[in-house]
Design a protein around this motif. Structure first.
Motif, mmCIF file in Angstrom:
data_model
loop_
_atom_site.group_PDB
_atom_site.id
_atom_site.type_symbol
_atom_site.label_atom_id
_atom_site.label_comp_id
_atom_site.label_asym_id
_atom_site.label_seq_id
_atom_site.Cartn_x
_atom_site.Cartn_y
_atom_site.Cartn_z
ATOM 1 N N LEU A 365 -28.159 -12.679 35.313
ATOM 2 C CA LEU A 365 -26.816 -12.166 35.584
ATOM 3 C C LEU A 365 -25.779 -12.774 34.663
ATOM 4 O O LEU A 365 -24.637 -12.982 35.067
ATOM 5 C CB LEU A 365 -26.427 -12.456 37.046
ATOM 6 C CG LEU A 365 -27.266 -11.805 38.134
ATOM 7 C CD1 LEU A 365 -26.826 -12.312 39.492
ATOM 8 C CD2 LEU A 365 -27.112 -10.293 38.086
ATOM 9 N N PRO A 396 -28.157 -2.499 46.937
ATOM 10 C CA PRO A 396 -28.401 -3.586 47.892
ATOM 11 C C PRO A 396 -29.372 -4.622 47.320
ATOM 12 O O PRO A 396 -30.278 -4.266 46.572
ATOM 13 C CB PRO A 396 -29.051 -2.889 49.084
ATOM 14 C CG PRO A 396 -28.759 -1.441 48.913
ATOM 15 C CD PRO A 396 -28.518 -1.191 47.464
ATOM 16 N N GLY A 399 -27.667 -9.449 44.986
ATOM 17 C CA GLY A 399 -27.047 -10.769 45.037
ATOM 18 C C GLY A 399 -25.529 -10.755 45.121
ATOM 19 O O GLY A 399 -24.901 -11.757 44.811
ATOM 20 N N LYS A 400 -24.943 -9.656 45.562
ATOM 21 C CA LYS A 400 -23.485 -9.612 45.636
ATOM 22 C C LYS A 400 -22.956 -10.623 46.650
ATOM 23 O O LYS A 400 -22.080 -11.426 46.353
ATOM 24 C CB LYS A 400 -23.000 -8.196 45.996
ATOM 25 C CG LYS A 400 -23.420 -7.156 44.968
ATOM 26 C CD LYS A 400 -22.891 -5.782 45.304
ATOM 27 C CE LYS A 400 -23.474 -5.177 46.572
ATOM 28 N NZ LYS A 400 -24.907 -4.924 46.550
ATOM 29 N N ARG A 581 -34.213 -7.489 47.930
ATOM 30 C CA ARG A 581 -34.157 -7.731 49.361
ATOM 31 C C ARG A 581 -35.513 -7.552 50.036
ATOM 32 O O ARG A 581 -35.941 -8.395 50.815
ATOM 33 C CB ARG A 581 -33.123 -6.823 49.994
ATOM 34 C CG ARG A 581 -32.707 -7.319 51.331
ATOM 35 C CD ARG A 581 -31.576 -6.546 51.869
ATOM 36 N NE ARG A 581 -30.294 -7.051 51.383
ATOM 37 C CZ ARG A 581 -29.144 -6.451 51.622
ATOM 38 N NH1 ARG A 581 -29.138 -5.336 52.323
ATOM 39 N NH2 ARG A 581 -28.026 -6.962 51.183
ATOM 40 N N GLU A 584 -37.779 -10.306 49.104
ATOM 41 C CA GLU A 584 -37.506 -11.510 49.881
ATOM 42 C C GLU A 584 -38.158 -11.407 51.260
ATOM 43 O O GLU A 584 -38.753 -12.349 51.769
ATOM 44 C CB GLU A 584 -35.990 -11.681 50.026
ATOM 45 C CG GLU A 584 -35.591 -12.959 50.715
ATOM 46 C CD GLU A 584 -34.080 -13.201 50.613
ATOM 47 O OE1 GLU A 584 -33.300 -12.283 50.917
ATOM 48 O OE2 GLU A 584 -33.689 -14.307 50.243
HETATM 49 P P1 ADP Z 1 -26.391 -7.821 48.222
HETATM 50 O O1 ADP Z 1 -25.210 -8.484 48.836
HETATM 51 O O2 ADP Z 1 -26.149 -7.385 46.817
HETATM 52 O O3 ADP Z 1 -27.010 -6.742 49.034
HETATM 53 P P2 ADP Z 1 -27.676 -10.342 48.718
HETATM 54 O O4 ADP Z 1 -26.627 -11.257 48.200
HETATM 55 O O5 ADP Z 1 -27.797 -10.189 50.178
HETATM 56 O O6 ADP Z 1 -27.529 -8.920 48.043
HETATM 57 O O7 ADP Z 1 -29.049 -10.781 48.063
HETATM 58 C C1 ADP Z 1 -30.302 -10.660 48.689
HETATM 59 C C2 ADP Z 1 -31.120 -11.879 48.437
HETATM 60 O O8 ADP Z 1 -31.572 -11.912 47.093
HETATM 61 C C3 ADP Z 1 -30.354 -13.165 48.647
HETATM 62 O O9 ADP Z 1 -31.178 -14.078 49.301
HETATM 63 C C4 ADP Z 1 -30.026 -13.601 47.237
HETATM 64 O O10 ADP Z 1 -29.857 -14.988 47.167
HETATM 65 C C5 ADP Z 1 -31.237 -13.123 46.472
HETATM 66 N N1 ADP Z 1 -30.887 -12.865 45.067
HETATM 67 C C6 ADP Z 1 -30.387 -11.716 44.562
HETATM 68 N N2 ADP Z 1 -30.189 -11.825 43.226
HETATM 69 C C7 ADP Z 1 -30.567 -13.077 42.877
HETATM 70 C C8 ADP Z 1 -30.614 -13.793 41.637
HETATM 71 N N3 ADP Z 1 -30.195 -13.244 40.490
HETATM 72 N N4 ADP Z 1 -31.059 -15.051 41.675
HETATM 73 C C9 ADP Z 1 -31.471 -15.621 42.822
HETATM 74 N N5 ADP Z 1 -31.474 -15.004 44.007
HETATM 75 C C10 ADP Z 1 -31.026 -13.736 44.063
#
Ligand code: ADP
Length: 814
Positions: A365, A396, A399-400, A581, A584
């Protein structure tokens, strides 16, 4: 996950029971419950089943229903759900009197619920609070003991024109208000929930779940597929109920008149007693008022707040004891005192630390991190300068939210988040006036209370899902929130005193910018996060997700090692997403299963390979590879942008003898239908170039179908895919299976720019395709595409339909 205070209401007739036993206290109770995350899991479910008797649970989100359970099968089902992800199917049994049951005794339509809390009572019964999530049709009961387990799938409402159901809903809402006003049992909250219903379907469920009618009728309402039919049935029930309640009221007043006299003496005596008690209550009320005054004294509040609270406390002191307003005033004063007015955290605006925090929490990123650091630098240099609100846009799971948290961490601020998805009422943002029963401040102030400081990082999530309807436009309220000219004195209808939110660092998040009011977009600095390619996902899983999940499951690194090939397999065959997601979630499942085996005394270290994945995660969910197995005639694979990133969808054409008619299926919108006509016209006028017999346009009927789960589809960027499928059908040349494309076509065959290119390219890459045909006009955007995807795909930059046909079809037109 957040712990919120939720209202629980019980059915108006406790004997009807929301339980196997009877629930005794028919009153509103406030409890703290864990609201589950919003994710309901896949559409196909395999879950423990909780059989209930004499009642039906409806899928009404954010409403907790208590269930008392005593049978072993029920308790075992709940325990299984609690040990898993807390999802359970609540299904009614046909004969409520039957104690011992088999699968045949259960209905086949029930509700997937989230178990929010379980309480074991001393008498051996168990009480649970559940939140209904969605209708499920059970296809099969897989086991009966120790608990029922059912396999089923989501039971969706049949599609119908929105205006009809919307009109029926507003009628229903009016009638329901009347029921709530007349009824002594139904609390106002039920009406508020109905008013805030996200859709006519939810409205029907809220009303149904609060009506006091035989449970077979409730089950019937649960099973009706058409929302309009549900509303129709409910209409009859509700009108009936209003009549009953009205008759009841008039009889009551007649009886009262008679009894009045006889009671006169009795009443006098009662009054005597009451007066004695009142003296005690006065003491109590005075003590409470004093406590509030003490809090005001000890805290630090702006003069306007002090003045207001003092006035309210005086009012409290002058109220006769027992007056209903006392509670209202006390709540109000407590709200004011609970809000942060001056307390703030000290900002740490050290750019090096911020960079460290971002890098430690997020892989890759780079452009996004850079923008964030620039943004913070500007704030550091010009603290007073009003910078625009940062808006993170992406599918979704990219990582927003976690970036928002990281920004807060790096600045040493608190992080809070509010989801605006489904908010259609201005009052949800700005609160209800205090004259409403059960009114509260809106979400902005509720969240400020949660933050406890005046300068948190405040994420406004899902701003693309804000709705607008007859209850007012929430975007206006949101604009005020974000406007530096106005937000030092934000007005909330409940609070009445202006509240300063100008110290808050707002960050917005959305899945797409599409459909957002331009006035809102103007106020924001948009940063796009398009999604990850496979290598990035592997790296994120290895370095971030797996270590975090191991830690959360109490495992150590050596307990579970997951090789690269295994991660790749999970990504390819168990997830299909732009973010991480589901990845994870699958990794969490691995950890859970591993922890379980260890707890059972399993053997030491395990390194998972690609082969062993199905042992832990079950059969693969997706087929990896090209969209089509073979090069096919008349089917071309297009790529579309949806809220969850890019998605591949086949466009199929069938031609049969006829007279030039056109039929479309797959819920295509008007713009898409026009694209089909444009493609037809173009091909017709260039038939010879493509080896097509021009007469076919008059002697054949065309049927264009874009299958994909009944999602409505629209947009002009399918133009060249449709033209390709048509050209293939008419010329008999097969379409290359490794190819996908996007672009709008004009009547003269020119190809126009399209949106969301990055997301579409990532989707094609994810599916393992080789060739990507796109408008030349989009060429510059290729610079923003991750290298890996750029290397793996062959891009055809087309200006004209002829080039598309040459690249996409096999053979030659000669
Ligand atoms: P969003 O808000 O975009 O739907 P989330 O912030 O809930 O996404 O992210 C989902 C999961 O993926 C979280 O646990 C986040 O920490 C992880 N994640 C997403 N992108 C990254 C990244 N570039 N590096 C590390 N973890 C990430």
């Amino acid at each position: 996950m957040s712990s919120e205070e939720e209202k629980v209401w019980l059915p108006s007739d406790p004997d009807r029971g929301y339980s196997e036993n009877q629930f005794e206290e028919a009153e509103i109770i406030n409890v703290d419950v864990e609201i589950g995350d919003d994710d309901d899991g896949p559409d196909a479910v395999d879950l423990p089943v909780l059989p209930v008797r004499g009642t039906v649970l409806f899928p009404v989100r954010e409403v907790m229903s208590p269930l008392l359970v005593s049978r072993d099968v029920s308790i075992a089902a709940i325990e299984a759900a609690m040990a898993g992800d807390k999802r359970i199917l609540v299904v009614a049994q046909q004969d409520p009197d039957r104690e011992s049951i088999t699968a045949d005794d259960l209905f086949t339509v029930g509700t997937q619920a989230h178990v929010a809390r379980m309480l074991k009572l001393p008498d051996g019964t168990t009480s649970v609070l559940v939140e209904g999530r969605r209708r499920i049709r059970v296809h099969e009961f897989l086991q009966e003991r120790p608990y029922f387990r059912g396999r089923g799938s989501v039971f969706s409402d049949s599609p119908e024109p929105a205006p009809a159901t919307e009109t029926m809903s507003s009628g229903m809402l009016r009638l329901f208000k009347k029921v709530v006003d007349l009824s002594e049992h139904l609390p106002e909250d039920v009406y508020i929930r109905a008013m805030n219903a996200e859709s006519p379907s939810v409205l029907a469920d809220v009303v149904a779940s609060s009506m006091d009618i035989p449970f077979l009728q409730l089950q019937e309402l649960l099973e009706l597929e058409q929302v309009s039919e549900r509303l129709q049935r409910l209409h009859e029930i509700v009108v009936n109920e209003i009549q009953l309640l009205e008759t009841g009221k008039s009889i009551e007043s007649k009886i009262n008149a008679k009894v009045e006299k006889a009671q006169h003496t009795y009443v006098l005596k009662e009054q005597m007693k009451a007066i004695t008690k009142e003296i005690g209550e006065t003491d109590l009320a005075a003590r409470e008022a004093q406590e509030l005054a003490d809090r005001l004294e000890q805290g630090s509040y702006p003069p306007a707040v002090k003045e207001r609270v003092t006035k309210e406390i005086d009012r409290l002191n002058s109220m006769p004891p027992g007056a209903p307003e006392i509670n209202v005033i006390r709540n109000y004063v407590e709200w004011i005192l609970d809000l942060p007015w001056k307390k703030r955290t000290r900002d740490r605006l050290d750019i090096a630390t911020a960079e460290q925090v971002l890098n430690d929490s997020h892989f890759g990123l780079e452009p996004v991190k850079e923008r964030i650091l620039e943004y913070l630098s500007v704030r550091k240099l010009a603290r007073r300068m009003r910078s625009p609100v940062l808006c993170l846009v992406g599918p979704p799971g990219v990582g927003k939210t976690s970036l928002g948290q990281a920004i807060a961490d790096s600045m040493g601020r608190k992080f809070v988040r509010v989801t605006l998805g489904g908010v259609r009422d201005e009052a949800e943002i700005r609160g209800h006036r205090r004259t409403y029963i059960g009114s509260m401040p809106g979400r902005i102030l509720q969240t400020m209370r949660e933050a406890g400081t005046i300068n948190p990082v405040f994420m406004l999530d899902e701003i693309d899902k804000l709705g607008i309807d007859f209850r007012g436009d929430p975007t206006t309220a949101l604009l005020e929130v974000l406007d530096p000219e106005q937000n030092h004195a934000f007005s909330d209808h409940y609070l009445e005193i202006p509240y300063n939110i100008s110290n808050v660092l707002f960050i917005a998040a959305a899945n797409t910018l599409y459909g957002l009011p331009p006035a809102l977009v103007d106020r924001m600095e948009v940063v796009e996060i398009p999604g990850y390619v496979e290598d990035e996902k592997v790296a994120i899983a290895e370095r971030f997700v797996l270590p975090r999940q191991l830690h959360e499951h109490g495992l150590q690194e050596q307990h579970l090692k997951v090789g690269k090939s295994a991660l790749q397999r999970i990504i390819r065959e168990y997830t299909r997403e732009a973010g991480v997601r589901s990845l994870e979630r699958e990794i969490a499942t691995l950890c859970r299963r591993r922890a379980f085996r260890l707890a059972e005394g399993g053997k030491s270290p395990v390194k998972l390979t690609a082969r062993s994945i199905p042992k832990y995660l079950g059969a693969p969910k997706f087929r990896f590879g090209a969209a089509e197995e073979n090069d096919e005639v008349a089917t071309a694979t297009g790529v579309f942008r949806t809220a969850s990133g890019g998605e591949l969808m086949p466009v199929e054409v069938i031609i049969n003898e006829g007279s030039g008619g056109l039929m479309t299926t797959g819920q295509l919108g008007d713009v898409m239908k026009e694209s089909i006509k444009a493609a037809q016209t173009y091909l017709r006028s260039h038939a010879a170039d493509f080896g097509i017999d021009q007469r076919k346009f008059d002697s054949m009927d065309f049927h264009v179908h874009i299958p994909n789960g009944g999602i409505p589809k629209d947009g002009s960027s399918a133009g060249i895919t449709i033209a390709t499928a048509l050209a293939s059908a008419l010329s008999g040349r097969a379409v290359r299976k490794d190819t996908t494309m996007t672009g709008e076509i004009t009547l003269r065959g020119r190809i126009l720019r399209t949106d969301g290119l990055k997301e579409k390219i990532l989707a094609a890459h994810r599916a393992g395709l080789k060739q990507f045909i796109m408008p030349e006009a989009n060429a510059r955007e290729l610079d923003d595409v991750p290298d890996k995807a750029r290397r793996d795909l062959n891009f055809v930059l087309a200006k004209h339909m002829g080039e598309v046909v040459e690249a996409a079809l096999l053979g030659t037109s000669g």
